[in-house]
Design an enzyme around this catalytic site. Structure first.
Site, PDB file in Angstrom:
ATOM      1  N   GLY A   1      -1.997  15.035  50.740  1.00 10.70           N
ATOM      2  CA  GLY A   1      -2.223  14.088  49.645  1.00 10.70           C
ATOM      3  C   GLY A   1      -3.260  14.714  48.738  1.00 10.70           C
ATOM      4  O   GLY A   1      -4.427  14.784  49.099  1.00 10.70           O
ATOM      5  N   HIS A   2      -2.819  15.246  47.617  1.00  9.52           N
ATOM      6  CA  HIS A   2      -3.715  15.963  46.709  1.00  9.52           C
ATOM      7  C   HIS A   2      -3.923  15.130  45.448  1.00  9.52           C
ATOM      8  O   HIS A   2      -2.973  14.839  44.727  1.00  9.52           O
ATOM      9  CB  HIS A   2      -3.133  17.348  46.370  1.00  9.52           C
ATOM     10  CG  HIS A   2      -3.040  18.249  47.564  1.00  9.52           C
ATOM     11  ND1 HIS A   2      -2.526  19.526  47.515  1.00  9.52           N
ATOM     12  CD2 HIS A   2      -3.411  18.056  48.860  1.00  9.52           C
ATOM     13  CE1 HIS A   2      -2.590  20.068  48.722  1.00  9.52           C
ATOM     14  NE2 HIS A   2      -3.111  19.193  49.547  1.00  9.52           N
TER      15      HIS A   2
ATOM     16  N   LYS B   1      -8.748  19.928  47.035  1.00 12.25           N
ATOM     17  CA  LYS B   1      -7.876  21.039  46.605  1.00 12.25           C
ATOM     18  C   LYS B   1      -7.075  20.682  45.359  1.00 12.25           C
ATOM     19  O   LYS B   1      -6.950  21.476  44.433  1.00 12.25           O
ATOM     20  CB  LYS B   1      -6.920  21.420  47.754  1.00 12.25           C
ATOM     21  CG  LYS B   1      -7.634  21.915  49.003  1.00 12.25           C
ATOM     22  CD  LYS B   1      -6.678  22.192  50.140  1.00 12.25           C
ATOM     23  CE  LYS B   1      -6.015  20.956  50.698  1.00 12.25           C
ATOM     24  NZ  LYS B   1      -6.914  20.036  51.400  1.00 12.25           N
TER      25      LYS B   1
ATOM     26  N   GLN C   1      -3.658  20.803  53.714  1.00 11.01           N
ATOM     27  CA  GLN C   1      -4.499  20.578  54.900  1.00 11.01           C
ATOM     28  C   GLN C   1      -5.761  21.451  54.800  1.00 11.01           C
ATOM     29  O   GLN C   1      -6.122  21.865  53.705  1.00 11.01           O
ATOM     30  CB  GLN C   1      -3.729  20.878  56.208  1.00 11.01           C
ATOM     31  CG  GLN C   1      -2.689  19.832  56.574  1.00 11.01           C
ATOM     32  CD  GLN C   1      -1.403  19.913  55.759  1.00 11.01           C
ATOM     33  OE1 GLN C   1      -0.758  20.938  55.717  1.00 11.01           O
ATOM     34  NE2 GLN C   1      -1.019  18.834  55.130  1.00 11.01           N
TER      35      GLN C   1
ATOM     36  N   ASP D   1      -8.583  17.524  52.712  1.00  6.21           N
ATOM     37  CA  ASP D   1      -9.162  16.613  51.714  1.00  6.21           C
ATOM     38  C   ASP D   1     -10.451  17.133  51.082  1.00  6.21           C
ATOM     39  O   ASP D   1     -11.342  16.367  50.723  1.00  6.21           O
ATOM     40  CB  ASP D   1      -9.412  15.215  52.332  1.00  6.21           C
ATOM     41  CG  ASP D   1      -8.150  14.656  52.952  1.00  6.21           C
ATOM     42  OD1 ASP D   1      -7.064  14.908  52.402  1.00  6.21           O
ATOM     43  OD2 ASP D   1      -8.243  13.971  53.984  1.00  6.21           O
TER      44      ASP D   1
HETATM   45  P1  GDP Z   1      -7.185  17.344  48.774  1.00  7.09           P
HETATM   46  O1  GDP Z   1      -6.245  16.863  49.815  1.00  7.09           O
HETATM   47  O2  GDP Z   1      -7.992  18.516  49.223  1.00  7.09           O
HETATM   48  O3  GDP Z   1      -6.530  17.596  47.447  1.00  7.09           O
HETATM   49  O4  GDP Z   1      -8.246  16.169  48.541  1.00  7.09           O
HETATM   50  P2  GDP Z   1      -7.907  14.598  48.391  1.00  7.09           P
HETATM   51  O5  GDP Z   1      -7.319  14.379  47.059  1.00  7.09           O
HETATM   52  O6  GDP Z   1      -7.156  14.111  49.574  1.00  7.09           O
HETATM   53  O7  GDP Z   1      -9.360  13.984  48.526  1.00  7.09           O
HETATM   54  C1  GDP Z   1     -10.372  14.300  47.651  1.00  7.09           C
HETATM   55  C2  GDP Z   1     -10.856  13.004  46.990  1.00  7.09           C
HETATM   56  O8  GDP Z   1     -12.099  13.236  46.357  1.00  7.09           O
HETATM   57  C3  GDP Z   1      -9.928  12.512  45.889  1.00  7.09           C
HETATM   58  O9  GDP Z   1     -10.018  11.113  45.835  1.00  7.09           O
HETATM   59  C4  GDP Z   1     -10.516  13.148  44.643  1.00  7.09           C
HETATM   60  O10 GDP Z   1     -10.214  12.394  43.462  1.00  7.09           O
HETATM   61  C5  GDP Z   1     -11.978  13.081  44.941  1.00  7.09           C
HETATM   62  N1  GDP Z   1     -12.799  14.171  44.388  1.00  7.09           N
HETATM   63  C6  GDP Z   1     -12.473  15.468  44.193  1.00  7.09           C
HETATM   64  N2  GDP Z   1     -13.555  16.160  43.777  1.00  7.09           N
HETATM   65  C7  GDP Z   1     -14.571  15.288  43.706  1.00  7.09           C
HETATM   66  C8  GDP Z   1     -15.973  15.397  43.366  1.00  7.09           C
HETATM   67  O11 GDP Z   1     -16.486  16.468  43.072  1.00  7.09           O
HETATM   68  N3  GDP Z   1     -16.717  14.249  43.439  1.00  7.09           N
HETATM   69  C9  GDP Z   1     -16.183  13.048  43.788  1.00  7.09           C
HETATM   70  N4  GDP Z   1     -16.986  11.991  43.826  1.00  7.09           N
HETATM   71  N5  GDP Z   1     -14.882  12.911  44.119  1.00  7.09           N
HETATM   72  C10 GDP Z   1     -14.101  14.014  44.088  1.00  7.09           C
HETATM   73  P1  IMO Z   2      -4.458  17.502  52.613  1.00  3.84           P
HETATM   74  O1  IMO Z   2      -3.523  18.564  52.107  1.00  3.84           O
HETATM   75  C1  IMO Z   2      -6.442  15.661  56.021  1.00  3.84           C
HETATM   76  C2  IMO Z   2      -4.249  15.594  59.796  1.00  3.84           C
HETATM   77  C3  IMO Z   2      -3.796  14.254  60.322  1.00  3.84           C
HETATM   78  C4  IMO Z   2      -3.866  14.504  61.804  1.00  3.84           C
HETATM   79  C5  IMO Z   2      -3.404  15.944  61.937  1.00  3.84           C
HETATM   80  C6  IMO Z   2      -1.927  16.085  62.270  1.00  3.84           C
HETATM   81  O2  IMO Z   2      -4.434  16.252  51.824  1.00  3.84           O
HETATM   82  O3  IMO Z   2      -5.823  18.062  52.817  1.00  3.84           O
HETATM   83  P2  IMO Z   2       0.299  15.739  60.859  1.00  3.84           P
HETATM   84  O4  IMO Z   2       0.833  14.526  60.156  1.00  3.84           O
HETATM   85  O5  IMO Z   2       0.076  16.916  59.966  1.00  3.84           O
HETATM   86  O6  IMO Z   2       1.086  16.083  62.084  1.00  3.84           O
HETATM   87  O7  IMO Z   2      -1.151  15.263  61.411  1.00  3.84           O
HETATM   88  O8  IMO Z   2      -3.647  16.545  60.672  1.00  3.84           O
HETATM   89  N1  IMO Z   2      -3.803  15.934  58.431  1.00  3.84           N
HETATM   90  C7  IMO Z   2      -4.610  15.916  57.353  1.00  3.84           C
HETATM   91  N2  IMO Z   2      -5.901  15.539  57.246  1.00  3.84           N
HETATM   92  N3  IMO Z   2      -5.769  16.128  54.944  1.00  3.84           N
HETATM   93  C8  IMO Z   2      -4.485  16.512  55.046  1.00  3.84           C
HETATM   94  O9  IMO Z   2      -3.824  17.100  54.033  1.00  3.84           O
HETATM   95  C9  IMO Z   2      -3.828  16.382  56.283  1.00  3.84           C
HETATM   96  N4  IMO Z   2      -2.574  16.632  56.726  1.00  3.84           N
HETATM   97  C10 IMO Z   2      -2.578  16.367  58.032  1.00  3.84           C
HETATM   98  O10 IMO Z   2      -4.655  13.235  59.904  1.00  3.84           O
HETATM   99  O11 IMO Z   2      -5.211  14.462  62.226  1.00  3.84           O
HETATM  100 MG    MG Z   3      -5.769  15.093  50.828  1.00  3.20          MG
END
Ligand code: GDP
Ligand code: IMO
Ligand code: MG
Length: 431
Positions: free
Chosen positions: A46-47, A22, A230, A19
């Protein structure tokens, strides 16, 4: 934003516990690439990408899908849940995003089945306090079956008799486990068979030999972006085992998860959040179980994009990120969510882990087995200015620049891009 500071092909990886942002960064970089490839993980990812206030959350489809005239590839290292995939395609289409010839799915990707999700659930429930906190998407059980040679791959769906026999045998074995080990109900192989035969027809147009597709792309000098899911600290080998996911998250995973030679990855970009989050259980030395942790969660919108769970929040952990930089061979970094720290008077960076009277500045690989880890912090002044509107490097507040410079010095990598908000446009190029 045109991103020119790369060789031909780049791999983007998360340097923390996932998270890091990415999805947002892949969407931006996609402008400068032809093909975007997922190489590991599954719908546990979850991107999030936000374009003009419209939010897209991608779980299986590469985050490059939002841009026109790009190919998106789901490589063989991904575990594919076809129900999730079809839902994702439908949702994208309702938002007027084209999904057709631009999506390619590996015929040898392993499939996630309902018995994987059920096993994930049951095994987590049995573990009680020791649970990993998985996303319950069946990821661990699916990769386990792959390695145990009990998996079913996308191509198997197109050989109905072979698929039926294999599925029947596997479900019968799983049912013995459900009943005898977990005292749970059986699943019907016939119901699963019918359901998956339906998916087979629907996913068929996207399925191909992605190894050949990628080989031709490489020979044709197409620019390829590998999208890690991840974060490196969740890597099956180098993360905080056993509180990890079940795939090779690092840049090295891209070669085996796509079927390309390592020599075709020319640059590794590491994505790191300006602080740390973790969702699920496991060690988190800089975790803040206080008002500040709650503030970061609220301001950063730190709730799981896949499960909606509140993310655990804490200060930036340079010990963990240095480890991630080493195992990925990171050439350059992207620092995200700087804006979330705007209000802070002082900001802490974890420089070492203290156990008793010993301080470690190298990440201990057995962290999950060692109790009593205390973070050792360096403090830097906060900037206390709104950075979310900044688009130009010269407008970055002095103390924010100082925070970035300090991180660069500690980590030994250059921050090439800065993200200051969720929207596609909220980004500053530092190169
Ligand atoms: P990922 O899994 O690495 O793609 O990240 P996620 O989408 O799960 O989580 C990142 C969260 O932060 C999302 O809700 C994005 O919309 C948000 N986000 C990304 N970059 C920024 C930033 O620079 N500032 C803020 N405030 N939110 C951001
Ligand atoms: P993105 O791509 C954050 C975590 C789960 C748990 C561990 C194992 O959005 O960054 P799993 O379901 O993979 O067997 O769970 O890994 N986990 C993540 N945490 N971002 C993710 O993906 C994750 N994918 C798995 O919360 O701790
Ligand atoms: Mg994510």
């Amino acid at each position: 934003m045109e991103y020119s500071n790369t060789g031909l092909n780049a791999c983007l990886v998360g340097l923390q516990w996932g998270d890091e942002g990415k999805g947002k960064i892949v969407d931006i970089l996609t402008e400068s690439f032809d093909i975007i490839v997922r190489y590991q993980g599954g719908s546990n990812a979850g991107h999030t990408v936000v374009v003009n206030n419209e939010k897209f959350v991608l779980h299986l489809i590469p985050s490059g899908i939002l841009r026109k005239n790009k190919y998106c590839v789901i490589g063989s290292g991904v575990v594919l849940d076809p129900r999730q995939l079809l839902e994702e395609i439908d949702e994208l289409r309702t938002k007027n995003i084209e999904v057709g010839n631009n999506l390619r799915i590996s015929e040898i990707a392993h499939l996630v089945f309902p018995y994987h999700k059920k096993l994930d659930e049951l095994s987590e429930s049995e573990k009680g306090d020791e649970k990993i906190g998985t996303t319950r998407r069946g990821i661990g059980p699916c990769y386990t079956d792959k390695m145990a040679r009990n998996g079913i791959r996308v191509a198997d769906l197109f050989h109905p008799e072979h698929f039926k026999q294999r599925l029947k045998n596997i479900v019968e074995e799983k049912n013995r486990i459900f009943v005898r080990v977990f005292n749970a109900d059986e699943l019907s192989w016939k119901d699963i068979y019918d359901e998956y035969c339906g998916y087979a027809e629907q996913i068929k147009p996207y399925v191909c030999n992605t190894v050949v597709f990628m080989d031709e792309a490489i020979k044709g000098k197409k620019k390829i972006l590998f999208e890690g899911a991840q974060g490196s600290m969740l890597d099956v080998d180098f993360g905080t085992y056993p509180f990890i996911t079940s795939s090779s998250v690092t840049a090295g995973g891209a070669t085996i998860g796509v079927g390309i030679s390592p020599k075709h990855i020319h640059k590794v970009l590491g994505i790191m959040k300006s602080y740390t989050t973790r969702v699920g259980s496991g060690p988190f030395p800089t975790e803040l179980n206080d008002e500040l942790g709650e503030f970061l969660r609220k301001k950063g919108g730190e709730y799981g994009a896949t499960t909606g769970r509140p993310r655990r929040c804490g200060w930036f952990d340079a010990v963990a990120v240095k480890h991630a930089i080493m195992i990925n061979g990171v050439d350059g970094a992207v620092l995200t969510k700087l804006d979330v720290l705007d209000e802070q008077k002082t900001i802490k960076i974890c420089m070492g882990y203290k156990f008793g009277d010993k301080v470690y500045d190298l990440f201990p690989m057995d962290l999950a087995a060692r109790p009593g880890c205390q973070p050792v912090y360096k403090e830097v002044p906060g900037w206390q200015k709104d950075t979310s509107g900044i688009r130009n490097v010269k407008d970055i507040p002095l103390h924010a620049r100082n925070y970035i410079d300090t991180l660069e010095k500690i980590l030994g990598v250059k921050v090439e891009m800065l993200s200051v908000g969720p929207d596609r446009g909220q980004v500053v190029s530092l190169v």
